[in-house]
Enzyme design. Structure first.
Site, PDB file in Angstrom:
ATOM      1  N   GLU A  43      -8.636 160.204  68.745  1.00 36.49           N
ATOM      2  CA  GLU A  43      -7.216 160.023  68.396  1.00 36.49           C
ATOM      3  C   GLU A  43      -6.371 160.264  69.640  1.00 36.49           C
ATOM      4  OE1 GLU A  43      -5.292 158.949  65.658  1.00 36.49           O
ATOM      5  OE2 GLU A  43      -3.853 159.130  67.301  1.00 36.49           O
ATOM      6  N   GLY A  98      -3.720 161.543  61.578  1.00 33.64           N
ATOM      7  CA  GLY A  98      -3.174 160.978  60.341  1.00 33.64           C
ATOM      8  C   GLY A  98      -2.464 159.654  60.560  1.00 33.64           C
ATOM      9  N   GLY A  99      -2.159 159.340  61.822  1.00 30.84           N
ATOM     10  CA  GLY A  99      -1.602 158.019  62.135  1.00 30.84           C
ATOM     11  C   GLY A  99      -0.210 157.771  61.578  1.00 30.84           C
ATOM     12  N   THR A 100       0.086 156.496  61.394  1.00 26.77           N
ATOM     13  CA  THR A 100       1.427 156.059  61.006  1.00 26.77           C
ATOM     14  C   THR A 100       1.849 156.616  59.662  1.00 26.77           C
ATOM     15  OG1 THR A 100       1.000 153.981  62.163  1.00 26.77           O
ATOM     16  CG2 THR A 100       2.873 154.016  60.653  1.00 26.77           C
ATOM     17  N   HIS A 148       5.960 156.389  23.585  1.00 25.35           N
ATOM     18  CA  HIS A 148       7.418 156.286  23.538  1.00 25.35           C
ATOM     19  C   HIS A 148       8.030 157.628  23.927  1.00 25.35           C
ATOM     20  CE1 HIS A 148      11.450 155.285  22.244  1.00 25.35           C
ATOM     21  NE2 HIS A 148      11.492 156.477  21.638  1.00 25.35           N
TER      22      HIS A 148
HETATM   23  C1  LIG Z   1       8.376 153.320  57.897  1.00 23.76           C
HETATM   24  C2  LIG Z   1       7.065 152.963  57.236  1.00 23.76           C
HETATM   25  C3  LIG Z   1       6.864 153.301  55.925  1.00 23.76           C
HETATM   26  C4  LIG Z   1       5.664 152.983  55.303  1.00 23.76           C
HETATM   27  N1  LIG Z   1       5.502 153.305  53.985  1.00 23.76           N
HETATM   28  C5  LIG Z   1       4.347 152.961  53.362  1.00 23.76           C
HETATM   29  C6  LIG Z   1       4.145 153.296  52.005  1.00 23.76           C
HETATM   30  O1  LIG Z   1       4.993 153.910  51.373  1.00 23.76           O
HETATM   31  N2  LIG Z   1       2.979 152.945  51.428  1.00 23.76           N
HETATM   32  C7  LIG Z   1       1.994 152.278  52.115  1.00 23.76           C
HETATM   33  O2  LIG Z   1       0.954 151.970  51.538  1.00 23.76           O
HETATM   34  N3  LIG Z   1       2.167 151.960  53.406  1.00 23.76           N
HETATM   35  C8  LIG Z   1       3.303 152.287  54.042  1.00 23.76           C
HETATM   36  N4  LIG Z   1       3.459 151.989  55.361  1.00 23.76           N
HETATM   37  C9  LIG Z   1       2.346 151.327  56.076  1.00 23.76           C
HETATM   38  C10 LIG Z   1       1.255 152.356  56.445  1.00 23.76           C
HETATM   39  O3  LIG Z   1       1.833 153.400  57.185  1.00 23.76           O
HETATM   40  C11 LIG Z   1       0.175 151.676  57.260  1.00 23.76           C
HETATM   41  O4  LIG Z   1      -0.261 150.530  56.567  1.00 23.76           O
HETATM   42  C12 LIG Z   1      -1.016 152.613  57.445  1.00 23.76           C
HETATM   43  O5  LIG Z   1      -0.635 153.769  58.138  1.00 23.76           O
HETATM   44  C13 LIG Z   1      -2.098 151.871  58.225  1.00 23.76           C
HETATM   45  O6  LIG Z   1      -3.132 152.758  58.490  1.00 23.76           O
HETATM   46  P1  LIG Z   1      -4.160 152.462  59.642  1.00 23.76           P
HETATM   47  O7  LIG Z   1      -5.279 153.400  59.395  1.00 23.76           O
HETATM   48  O8  LIG Z   1      -4.473 151.036  59.734  1.00 23.76           O
HETATM   49  O9  LIG Z   1      -3.405 152.803  61.016  1.00 23.76           O
HETATM   50  P2  LIG Z   1      -2.478 153.987  61.489  1.00 23.76           P
HETATM   51  O10 LIG Z   1      -2.075 154.857  60.379  1.00 23.76           O
HETATM   52  O11 LIG Z   1      -1.411 153.364  62.310  1.00 23.76           O
HETATM   53  O12 LIG Z   1      -3.423 154.853  62.438  1.00 23.76           O
HETATM   54  C14 LIG Z   1      -3.940 154.386  63.634  1.00 23.76           C
HETATM   55  C15 LIG Z   1      -4.255 155.564  64.546  1.00 23.76           C
HETATM   56  O13 LIG Z   1      -4.973 155.093  65.674  1.00 23.76           O
HETATM   57  C16 LIG Z   1      -4.521 155.776  66.824  1.00 23.76           C
HETATM   58  N5  LIG Z   1      -4.833 154.931  67.989  1.00 23.76           N
HETATM   59  C17 LIG Z   1      -4.328 153.712  68.277  1.00 23.76           C
HETATM   60  N6  LIG Z   1      -4.897 153.223  69.401  1.00 23.76           N
HETATM   61  C18 LIG Z   1      -5.751 154.161  69.839  1.00 23.76           C
HETATM   62  C19 LIG Z   1      -6.633 154.249  70.936  1.00 23.76           C
HETATM   63  N7  LIG Z   1      -6.764 153.234  71.808  1.00 23.76           N
HETATM   64  N8  LIG Z   1      -7.357 155.379  71.109  1.00 23.76           N
HETATM   65  C20 LIG Z   1      -7.274 156.406  70.228  1.00 23.76           C
HETATM   66  N9  LIG Z   1      -6.459 156.367  69.148  1.00 23.76           N
HETATM   67  C21 LIG Z   1      -5.726 155.270  68.950  1.00 23.76           C
HETATM   68  C22 LIG Z   1      -3.036 155.933  66.577  1.00 23.76           C
HETATM   69  O14 LIG Z   1      -2.495 156.979  67.377  1.00 23.76           O
HETATM   70  C23 LIG Z   1      -3.013 156.242  65.091  1.00 23.76           C
HETATM   71  O15 LIG Z   1      -3.097 157.630  64.862  1.00 23.76           O
HETATM   72  C24 LIG Z   1       4.642 152.317  56.023  1.00 23.76           C
HETATM   73  C25 LIG Z   1       4.832 151.994  57.365  1.00 23.76           C
HETATM   74  C26 LIG Z   1       6.036 152.318  57.974  1.00 23.76           C
HETATM   75  C27 LIG Z   1       6.208 151.970  59.425  1.00 23.76           C
END
Ligand SMILES: Cc1cc2nc3c(=O)[nH]c(=O)nc-3n(C[C@H](O)[C@H](O)[C@H](O)COP(=O)(O)OP(=O)(O)OC[C@H]3O[C@@H](n4cnc5c(N)ncnc54)[C@H](O)[C@@H]3O)c2cc1C
Length: 459
Positions: free
Chosen positions: A34, A39-41, A441
């Site tokens: 990471e 936990g990412g986005t 209901h």
């Molecule tokens: C404002 C907002 C609100 C949202 N609300 C919702 C919601 O209510 N419900 C819903 O279902 N979805 C929602 N989403 C979408 C959801 O957040 C994403 O679809 C989801 O997080 C995708 O998960 P992922 O595992 O693909 O990637 P991510 O969660 O983006 O995780 C990817 C991880 O990889 C890491 N990474 C990237 N490149 C590298 C690298 N080269 N080396 C090491 N680490 C790396 C990043 O730092 C990140 O931690 C929302 C998005 C936004 C922007």
């Protein structure tokens, strides 16, 4: 010297950590990498913080309507954004820490912080260390797109990520982008007390949705005092002393929206440009999404792509479902496929929109013989009792197979109630199962049988 693993996972978003746990439990040696927050986005700048702020905004909104519910608030209801942010930060930090601690507690799993890049199809470099594995899983997610609009380098702007640090009330927040992310932020900040204007290039908000859904969401936003500029065909940005000017039309003297702060919410870009995918030979499409098959394998044997970066979903639940597909196929010799899942998601405005299956446009395009029924939330007892009557329930079915084709529930509880219909779709059962069911209901769900008894020809 390189270290060898059974599996390398890049990214700790919504697929990576669960995959690491399953693999580690199966006795595989795993490395998970990471580069930013665990936990990412979703956890840090997406679902969790926005829904936490949505909850603060909702509470303020209900308090302002106290008179309607029969209680008195002494003085104005004012949101202390620092406290709303602190609540959000506490929940986000706890969740992110939980992801990190969960990973670090795994046996057989090495957790590495740093930016990962492929060196070859089976080798990944991180912090100058080379890791090798038979299988590599890419879960790198995406980031906010920064469009090449005129003036983009002249005016300061926020994205969904930098908005997370805002601990003051923008006087007038202009949001470029009237889709899911933009609409949630618009309502949050309007309810916090900002003036808010949404600037949308298309003729309607959330253009992927049915026209009646877009229209109803527009009304809900406007009732709360959110300004909306649609068909903004030529968006440009400029700094005007302490203000930011957003040009919204392509005419000689472009009309502008003047705001104090700007949020860009115009889509997402996959984090695939700095991964060394060329050195691994992994193919992407023209937008940078990694091309995968129905089981999420890339064109390179031994490399899989999960979550937002594969372009097969843009939600936490699609990323998590990607993990389930890959883990079950590899560990249980299952045959799970992406194409088995049914489209579903929510827009978390108040009221929320719960969606499943096809949109009206998709039904029309499919040519299937459809029936449709719709009921306004003003005729749903529970919504009336709660004083939350905006929106409607709409369900479409196939007239011949009697299967549910699609549904939109824009209204109180819509994000939960939609699952009744979704699960019937997964069961491949006819809509008559719901139509004949006895529901509790007073709930919103109790109206699903009633709605399904009023099906008419699909226009
Ligand atoms: C404002 C907002 C609100 C949202 N609300 C919702 C919601 O209510 N419900 C819903 O279902 N979805 C929602 N989403 C979408 C959801 O957040 C994403 O679809 C989801 O997080 C995708 O998960 P992922 O595992 O693909 O990637 P991510 O969660 O983006 O995780 C990817 C991880 O990889 C890491 N990474 C990237 N490149 C590298 C690298 N080269 N080396 C090491 N680490 C790396 C990043 O730092 C990140 O931690 C929302 C998005 C936004 C922007």
């Amino acid at each position: 010297m390189s270290q060898h693993f059974d599996a390398i996972i890049i990214g700790t978003g919504q697929a990576g950590p669960s995959l690491a746990a399953r693999f580690a439990a199966a006795g595989m040696a795993v490395a998970i990498i990471e580069r930013d927050k665990f936990g990412g986005t979703c956890v840090n700048t997406g679902c969790t913080p926005t829904k936490t702020l949505v909850a603060s905004a909702y509470a303020a909104h209900v308090a302002r309507r106290g008179g309607e519910y029969g209680f008195v608030v002494n003085g104005d209801v004012r949101v202390d954004i620092k406290r709303a942010k602190a609540r959000k930060d506490e929940i986000v930090e706890r969740t992110s820490r939980g992801v990190e601690e969960g990973l670090r507690a795994l046996k057989n799993c090495r957790v590495i912080q740093g930016h990962a890049r492929f060196q070859s199809p089976s080798a990944v470099v991180v912090n100058d260390e080379v890791l090798e594995a038979d299988k590599v899983f890419i879960n790198v997610g995406g980031r906010a797109s920064i469009p090449a609009i005129k003036g983009i380098h002249d005016a300061p702007f926020f994205t969904n990520s930098s908005m997370m640090d805002v601990d003051f009330l923008p006087q007038h927040l202009v949001i470029v982008g009237g889709s899911y992310v933009g609409l949630e932020f618009a309502q949050i900040f309007r309810r916090f007390g900002s003036e808010v204007t949404i600037v949308e290039m298309a003729p309607r908000l959330i253009g992927r949705e049915d026209e009646d859904v877009s229209e109803a969401v527009r009304e809900i936003m406007e009732i709360e005092g959110i300004q909306i500029r649609r068909s903004a065909t030529c968006i440009s940005l400029a700094k005007r002393e302490s203000l930011i000017a957003v040009g919204v039309e392509c005419v000689e003297a472009p009309p502008e929206v003047l705001g104090t702060h700007l949020l860009l919410a115009v889509g997402r870009t996959p984090n695939t440009n700095d991964l060394g995918l060329d050195l691994a030979g992994v193919a992407t499409d023209e937008s940078g999404y990694i091309i995968v098959d129905d089981q999420l394998q890339t064109n390179v044997p031994g490399i899989w792509a999960l979550g937002d970066c594969n372009g097969r979903g843009a939600f936490t639940h699609t990323a998590y479902n990607d993990y389930e597909i890959v883990a079950d196929n590899l560990l249980n010799a299952d045959h799970r496929r992406v194409s088995d899942r049914i489209q579903t998601y929510a827009l978390f405005t108040d009221p929320p929109l719960g969606r499943c299956g096809m949109t009206d446009a998709e039904i029309r395009k499919s040519g299937r013989p459809a029936l449709v029924a719709k009921r306004p939330m003003s005729q749903v007892t529970r919504a009336v009792e709660k004083g939350e009557t905006h929106g409607f329930i709409k369900i479409s079915v196939d007239a011949e197979t009697k299967q549910i084709l699609g549904a939109a529930i824009l209204g109180t509880g819509g994000d939960e109630v939609i699952h009744v219909l979704l699960d019937i779709m997964y069961a491949k059962a006819p809509y008559t199962v719901v139509q004949r069911a006895m529901h509790i209901h007073p709930t919103v769900a109790e109206y699903l049988p009633t709605v399904l008894s009023k099906l008419e020809a699909f226009a």
